[in-house]
Design a protein around this motif. Structure first.
Motif, short mmCIF file in Angstrom:
data_model
loop_
_atom_site.label_atom_id
_atom_site.label_comp_id
_atom_site.label_asym_id
_atom_site.label_seq_id
_atom_site.Cartn_x
_atom_site.Cartn_y
_atom_site.Cartn_z
N GLU A 17 0.66 -1.25 0.14
CA GLU A 17 -0.16 -0.01 0.03
C GLU A 17 0.82 1.25 -0.14
OE1 GLU A 17 -3.31 0.11 2.75
OE2 GLU A 17 -3.32 -1.89 3.07
N GLN A 18 2.07 1.03 -0.25
CA GLN A 18 3.05 2.25 -0.05
C GLN A 18 3.44 2.71 1.26
OE1 GLN A 18 4.05 1.35 -4.03
NE2 GLN A 18 4.95 3.29 -2.72
N ARG A 19 2.96 2.04 2.32
CA ARG A 19 3.08 2.31 3.70
C ARG A 19 4.53 1.99 4.09
NH1 ARG A 19 -1.79 -0.68 6.88
NH2 ARG A 19 -0.67 -2.58 5.67
N THR A 20 5.13 3.14 5.07
CA THR A 20 6.26 2.82 5.66
C THR A 20 5.97 2.23 7.09
OG1 THR A 20 6.33 4.81 6.97
CG2 THR A 20 7.26 4.96 4.65
N ASN A 21 7.15 1.55 7.70
CA ASN A 21 6.87 1.10 8.97
C ASN A 21 6.54 2.12 9.91
OD1 ASN A 21 9.79 2.13 8.69
ND2 ASN A 21 9.94 1.38 10.64
N PRO A 81 3.72 4.21 11.40
CA PRO A 81 2.31 4.45 11.33
C PRO A 81 2.35 6.01 10.80
CG PRO A 81 2.79 3.46 13.37
CD PRO A 81 4.10 3.76 12.79
N GLY A 82 1.32 6.24 9.94
CA GLY A 82 0.94 7.67 9.39
C GLY A 82 1.64 8.15 8.48
N VAL A 83 2.75 7.32 7.91
CA VAL A 83 3.67 7.85 7.07
C VAL A 83 3.65 6.78 5.75
CG1 VAL A 83 6.07 8.68 6.46
CG2 VAL A 83 5.22 8.87 8.61
N TRP A 84 3.44 7.58 4.64
CA TRP A 84 3.49 6.92 3.15
C TRP A 84 4.45 7.40 2.32
CZ3 TRP A 84 -0.83 7.16 6.14
CH2 TRP A 84 -1.81 6.24 6.26
N ALA A 85 5.00 6.62 1.39
CA ALA A 85 6.07 7.15 0.55
C ALA A 85 5.76 6.36 -0.88
CB ALA A 85 7.51 6.64 0.85
N ALA A 86 6.08 7.32 -2.06
CA ALA A 86 5.90 6.89 -3.18
C ALA A 86 6.91 7.63 -4.09
CB ALA A 86 4.53 7.26 -3.90
N ILE A 117 -1.75 4.83 -5.88
CA ILE A 117 -1.87 3.83 -4.86
C ILE A 117 -1.66 4.35 -3.33
CG2 ILE A 117 -1.13 1.65 -4.10
CD1 ILE A 117 -0.26 0.89 -6.89
N ALA A 118 -0.56 5.12 -3.25
CA ALA A 118 -0.60 5.69 -1.96
C ALA A 118 -1.40 6.63 -1.42
CB ALA A 118 0.83 6.32 -2.03
#
Length: 519
Positions: free
Chosen positions: A292-296, A298-303, A321-322
């Motif tokens: 899902e483009q989530r980092t480890n 919580p609350g942070v995505w990256a693309a 997607i992110a």
């Protein structure tokens, strides 16, 4: 200001993410350092320049128009001239710290429940004797001058290095009236042929560049490299030589090419400063993400390029997607990624990219009519349809995942990016060409000889070399010289841990944490 989602970076990934999240009812702030959205890939000339046909400088201009029009019709709040230097975790979410305007003296803050990092990448240039002469520019720098300022860096240019970016730079300069003396590519054609199945989607784009090179009579020297740039107060020419199968210079093959410009580049590296300061896990030099483009964190995505260099089309797919995933989690709906039938959810090689991937800066996959890997279909319209206003946000509780085309495109384009990484790897023995008087760290003016002296004293990694020689201590904090220092030390490049993503005035820091009374 306060918002639900702060998207940092307004390039292809950030634009796609912001549009996808906003269309799903999430309040979005799009933060970028430039004066207008688009990032490096969609860089635009200033309106005052009166460019008659700016689309001539871009690949897939219609995609940019749909992104631009979708952004204008959306509820996304666009914050340009915001230079982000830190993202801080707070009890309520995150605070994005930025400096305003070209002077970068006034602070600004954006408070968000979640953050999506679309920070892109920067060019990698491997040093060689004479690379600091005026007239030597990065390949991306030459392209930025042409796209953003409608100027060319010189009259006679050599484009050299490795990677697919060299092709549009050479053809763009030639089309603008520059005499391109040669395109010097260190990779051998056979390396591309070995990856033909994964690169099938790039055949059309590659054929187009080849046609333009022939039209402008640009000589192409494959398995060659620049061994020295010549000149006193500015560049007057370069010496190029052929490489053997092991990547070493073949004695007796040197030739001199007169030129006043050398545009050179050896791929790109991801911007991970903000991700590292937040505690995001890295996979080599890239930000590690799940499907899902989530980092480890919580609350942070990256693309986009921060998760692996792959080009604009892959960045659009990942951003879409992110944005869908972030919106679903912020609104409390089910996870938004729908895996294709027969697949098992889990980390995908196409998402967690390997370090050192080489850019495909121009999106090269020709998508079937009616599909798009970027923003959702309400923004990127099928061929032949006219863009309209963005749709209203979906009702609460609606579970709307990413477009299936984006999921398929991500997998396909990531395979292509991996193939490009392998095909366009820099020559293994390039450090052997660096003489002791070659400047390695331009900020601190540290030579290769000084780095080798540090290695003789026992240094075995970038950090110890920095402590003994000051290489990497300057303004860029090792971004430009880190790869070269690691190569001379014989170790793998490692991300440098920096507390701030850019220099910050002391006055701004003092205002962030005022003290009461004497210390």
């Amino acid at each position: 200001m306060r918002t639900d989602l702060a998207v940092i970076g307004a390039g292809p990934a950030g634009l796609a993410a912001a549009l996808a999240a906003s269309a799903r009812g999430v309040r979005v702030a799009l933060v970028d350092a430039a004066t207008r959205p688009g990032g490096q890939f969609y860089r635009q000339p200033a309106a005052a320049l009166g460019a008659g046909r700016p689309e001539a400088l871009h690949h897939r201009w219609r995609t940019w128009e749909r992104l631009r029009d979708g952004l204008a019709a959306s509820a996304v709040r666009v914050l340009t001239d915001h230079h982000v230097w830190s993202v801080e975790r707070t009890p309520d979410g995150f605070t994005v710290h930025a400096l305003l305007g070209p002077d970068q003296q006034e602070p600004a803050e954006v408070h968000a429940r979640a953050v999506l990092l679309a920070t892109g990448g920067y060019e990698q240039v491997l040093p060689f004797p004479g690379w600091t002469l005026p007239g030597v520019v990065t390949a991306g720098g030459a392209q930025a001058m042409l796209k953003g300022a409608l100027v060319v860096p010189g009259r006679r240019a050599v484009v050299a290095g490795t990677g697919p970016l060299l092709l549009p730079v050479a053809t763009g300069l030639a089309a603008a009236g520059v005499e391109v003396a040669a395109l010097v590519e260190s990779a051998a054609p056979g390396r591309l042929a070995r990856h033909a199945p994964a690169l099938a989607g790039k055949l059309t784009e590659g054929a187009g560049h080849a046609t333009r090179l022939l039209r402008h009579r640009v000589p192409v020297l494959t398995r060659h490299t620049v061994v020295r740039a010549h000149g006193d107060d500015r560049l007057t020419g370069v010496t190029v030589a052929a490489l053997d199968a092991q990547g070493r210079v073949r004695p007796g093959t040197e030739r001199h090419l007169p030129c006043d410009t050398l545009a050179t580049g050896h791929g790109m590296l991801p911007h991970t400063d903000l991700a590292e300061s937040l505690g995001c896990r890295l996979d080599g030099l890239t930000v590690a993400v799940d499907p899902e483009q989530r980092t480890n964190v919580p609350g942070v995505w990256a693309a986009g390029e921060a998760t692996g260099i792959g080009g604009a089309a892959l960045a659009l797919a990942e951003g879409h997607i992110a944005g869908c995933s972030a919106a679903a989690h912020l609104r409390g709906t089910a996870p938004s990624v729908v895996h294709p039938p027969g697949t098992v959810p889990g980390p995908e090689p196409s998402v967690v990219h390997q370090p050192g991937t080489v850019p495909g800066p121009e999106p090269s996959v020709v998508h079937p009519p009616g599909t798009a890997p970027g923003p959702e279909p309400s923004v990127v319209h099928p061929p032949g349809t006219a863009p309209g206003p963005a749709p209203a946000a979906h009702p609460p509780g609606t579970v709307l995942g990413p477009a299936p085309a984006a999921l398929k495109a991500r997998t396909r384009l990531a395979r292509s990016a991996a193939a490009l990484e392998s095909a366009y790897a820099p020559p293994v023995h390039w450090p052997e060409q660096i003489t002791d008087d070659t400047v390695i760290c331009r900020c601190e003016e540290v030579t290769a000889g000084a780095v080798r002296e540090a290695l003789d004293l026992g240094a075995g990694d970038e950090r110890t070399v920095k402590l003994l020689s000051r290489a990497g201590m300057g303004w860029c904090q090792g971004r430009m010289c880190g790869t070269a220092i690691a190569a001379l030390a014989g170790c793998a490049p490692t991300p440098a841990k920096r507390p701030f993503a850019r220099p910050v005035p002391l006055g701004v820091l003092a205002r962030q944490h005022p003290q009461e009374g004497p210390s």
